[in-house]
Design a protein around this motif. Structure first.
Motif, short mmCIF file in Angstrom:
data_model
loop_
_atom_site.label_atom_id
_atom_site.label_comp_id
_atom_site.label_asym_id
_atom_site.label_seq_id
_atom_site.Cartn_x
_atom_site.Cartn_y
_atom_site.Cartn_z
N ASN A 207 29.89 39.94 40.86
CA ASN A 207 30.64 41.02 40.22
C ASN A 207 30.24 42.43 40.66
N ASP A 208 29.49 42.54 41.76
CA ASP A 208 29.17 43.86 42.29
C ASP A 208 30.26 44.23 43.30
N ASN A 209 31.16 45.15 42.90
CA ASN A 209 32.36 45.38 43.69
C ASN A 209 32.14 46.03 45.05
N SER A 210 30.96 46.65 45.24
CA SER A 210 30.74 47.33 46.52
C SER A 210 30.60 46.32 47.66
N LYS A 211 30.25 45.07 47.33
CA LYS A 211 30.08 44.07 48.39
C LYS A 211 31.35 43.29 48.66
N ARG A 212 32.40 43.63 47.93
CA ARG A 212 33.61 42.85 47.96
C ARG A 212 34.20 42.66 49.36
N LYS A 213 34.35 43.78 50.08
CA LYS A 213 35.01 43.67 51.38
C LYS A 213 34.23 42.84 52.38
N PRO A 214 32.92 43.14 52.60
CA PRO A 214 32.21 42.30 53.56
C PRO A 214 32.17 40.83 53.16
N MET B 107 25.71 46.69 38.12
CA MET B 107 26.60 45.54 38.03
C MET B 107 27.87 45.86 37.25
N HIS B 108 28.95 45.31 37.71
CA HIS B 108 30.20 45.56 37.04
C HIS B 108 30.34 44.76 35.77
N LYS B 109 30.93 45.39 34.79
CA LYS B 109 31.20 44.62 33.58
C LYS B 109 32.34 43.66 33.89
N GLN B 110 32.25 42.49 33.31
CA GLN B 110 33.32 41.52 33.49
C GLN B 110 34.63 42.11 32.95
N SER B 111 35.68 42.12 33.78
CA SER B 111 36.92 42.71 33.28
C SER B 111 37.66 41.70 32.39
N GLN B 112 38.70 42.19 31.71
CA GLN B 112 39.39 41.32 30.76
C GLN B 112 40.90 41.37 30.92
N TRP B 113 41.56 40.26 30.58
CA TRP B 113 43.02 40.27 30.55
C TRP B 113 43.45 41.09 29.36
N GLU C 152 38.98 34.47 46.11
CA GLU C 152 38.44 35.30 45.03
C GLU C 152 37.23 34.62 44.35
N LEU C 153 37.32 33.30 44.22
CA LEU C 153 36.23 32.56 43.58
C LEU C 153 34.94 32.73 44.39
N ASN C 154 35.07 32.59 45.70
CA ASN C 154 33.89 32.78 46.54
C ASN C 154 33.38 34.20 46.46
N VAL C 155 34.31 35.13 46.49
CA VAL C 155 33.90 36.52 46.45
C VAL C 155 33.14 36.81 45.14
N MET D 188 33.32 31.08 26.67
CA MET D 188 31.99 31.19 26.06
C MET D 188 31.01 31.91 26.98
N GLY D 189 31.07 31.57 28.28
CA GLY D 189 30.04 32.04 29.20
C GLY D 189 30.28 33.43 29.75
N LYS D 190 31.56 33.75 29.98
CA LYS D 190 31.93 35.09 30.45
C LYS D 190 31.13 35.59 31.63
N THR D 191 30.97 34.79 32.64
CA THR D 191 30.39 35.33 33.86
C THR D 191 30.84 34.46 35.03
N TYR D 192 30.40 34.79 36.23
CA TYR D 192 30.81 34.01 37.40
C TYR D 192 30.18 32.62 37.35
N THR D 193 30.80 31.68 38.07
CA THR D 193 30.50 30.28 37.76
C THR D 193 29.22 29.72 38.38
N THR D 194 28.56 30.48 39.27
CA THR D 194 27.29 29.95 39.75
C THR D 194 26.17 30.46 38.85
N LYS D 195 26.54 31.06 37.73
CA LYS D 195 25.55 31.58 36.81
C LYS D 195 25.83 31.07 35.39
#
Ligand code: TRP
Length: 442
Positions: free
Chosen positions: A333-340, A1-7, A324-327, A67-74
């Protein structure tokens, strides 16, 4: 799993979230909604809701993301240890899907107009760019489906190539340029004969024009422009580092959104009065009125083209964020599935957007509840799913999260705003949202 990136910087964070939040909502939807719901009275309600409801909610969403630092369905599960609360994230995800579906209709119109103006299929000299012309363009089913297909395709390619960062850099000059254009249009519009009536219409609140429906639409409009309840802003803040000041970002986004909405109003309504249009034109308003204003300028055709390109850019910075939100929710956050995932999500959006587009041509007659299929998709998102999502988050923040944790993520509190904000979110805002909801169903 990818680490959450940061600004890397606060500016990057503000630019990206502002690019996402400021889009068709302020420029296209605000004037049309204000026109349908009483002009000045609508503007007043919109301002009140945006400042007193929208701003605290935006700060809330930023705090949750940070606070949560992850994607929003989690994220809701991560913060509360209650898995079922992820439903708030899924609600946002659904909202974003449908939103992208009707957003792309308007994105498609912009693309069609760009082609028509660039290829001089539409020219100003013989006044073809009138309401009639608009109906002819928008009433063409294949053309509009193609337009929105191109819009979705552009969005998809950008997301797949992962060049959003480049776009954010470009937005540093594209957005100010759009802003300058808006001001030029406002000046031109105000100088037209008969402009004063229109100015009065949008600036003078006539209390007798306030209807319950208008109140609901004004609330929906402030949710829409600030992207509240779709978890979009939560996602942006989940990339923010601890030191970033979410309050400054929230205030800037609210201020920019209000400014662009008001400018759009000042650009459109004086022109409506001057050219004898009705304010209640609906979703086509901007497209019918603006060409007439540009027509009055030297090099109007060229300026109109540049304006349309900038407008498209503003729409794209929002639509890529929708996709991007859906992706990010589906790839976790697993980037290998990004394109499909980007491909399938875009195809799905394209499918659901077709009935929305056809609402202006062959499905025009299909009317129920809030109006056409397009109107119903918009209503479902802006007036039901977004308020529901925001309500869910207020309940989580107010009832389940630890106050001290919230305070830490709220950041420095020079002006002692934490406590008022906290009580607002805990007690007042959920009641306001619920009340407005109940009223809509009686
Ligand atoms: N605020 C955007 C606009 O005004 C629309 C929007 C709502 C949005 N929710 C979103 C955009 C989530 C991106 C992500 O146009």
């Amino acid at each position: 799993m990818h680490k959450q990136s940061q600004w890397k910087s606060s500016t990057g964070f503000i630019l990206a979230s502002a690019g996402s939040a400021i889009g068709l909502g302020a420029m296209w939807k605000f004037p049309y909604m204000a026109g349908v719901n009483g002009g000045g009275a609508f503007l007043l309600m919109f301002l009140v809701f945006t400042i007193f409801v929208g701003l605290p909610l935006l700060i809330m969403e930023f705090t949750v993301g940070k606070m949560g630092k992850t994607y929003t369905t989690k994220i809701y599960e991560k913060l509360t240890q209650k898995k079922w609360l992820n439903i708030i994230g899924w609600n946002g995800n659904l909202a974003v899907f449908i939103l992208f579906g009707f957003y792309s209709v308007i994105g498609g119109w912009i693309i069609i107009y760009i082609f028509n103006v660039a290829l001089q299929i539409i020219t100003f000299s013989n006044d073809t760019l009138s309401a009639v012309q608009f109906e002819a363009v928008i009433g063409n089913p294949w053309l509009t489906i193609a337009g929105q297909g191109v819009f979705i395709l552009l969005t998809m390619v950008i997301v797949m190539m992962g060049v959003e960062k480049g776009l954010e850099k470009a937005s540093k000059f594209m957005m100010p340029l759009l802003f300058i254009f808006l001001i030029i249009i406002v000046i031109k519009s105000l100088s037209l004969d008969g402009a004063y009536e229109g100015l009065k219409y949008i600036l003078q609140p006539r209390l007798e024009d306030i209807t319950m429906e208008g109140v609901l639409f004004a609330l929906g409009q402030s949710f829409f422009t600030l992207s509240l309840g779709t978890t979009g802003m939560i996602t942006y803040a989940s990339y923010a580092s601890k030191e970033m000041t979410i309050k400054t970002s929230a205030v800037s986004i609210v201020a920019m959104n209000i400014l662009v909405s008001v400018l759009a109003g000042l650009a459109i309504f004086p022109a409506i009065a001057a050219f004898g249009y009705k304010p209640t034109e609906g979703p086509g308003l901007l497209f019918k009125v603006l060409p007439k204003v540009f027509d009055q300028m030297a090099m109007g055709q060229e300026f109109y083209l540049i304006f349309l390109i900038l407008f498209l850019f503003a729409a794209l910075t929002s639509s890529i964020s929708l996709l991007e939100l859906n992706v990010s929710n589906f790839t976790k956050n697993d980037n290998s599935k990004r394109k499909p995932v980007a491909l399938y999500a875009s195809l799905l959006v394209f499918v659901i957007s077709i009935p929305a587009t056809l609402s202006f041509s062959i499905l025009k007659g299909v009317q129920f509840a809030a109006g056409t299929i397009f109107d119903n998709m918009d209503f479902l998102v802006s007036n039901i799913l977004m308020p529901l999502g925001a309500l869910g988050t207020t309940l989580v923040v107010g009832q389940l999260l630890n106050k001290d944790d919230l305070k830490t993520h709220f950041g420095n509190d020079k002006f002692k705003l934490f406590m008022p904000w906290y009580y607002l979110v805990k007690f007042v805002l959920p009641v306001v949202i619920i009340l407005i909801f109940i009223v809509q169903f009686i």
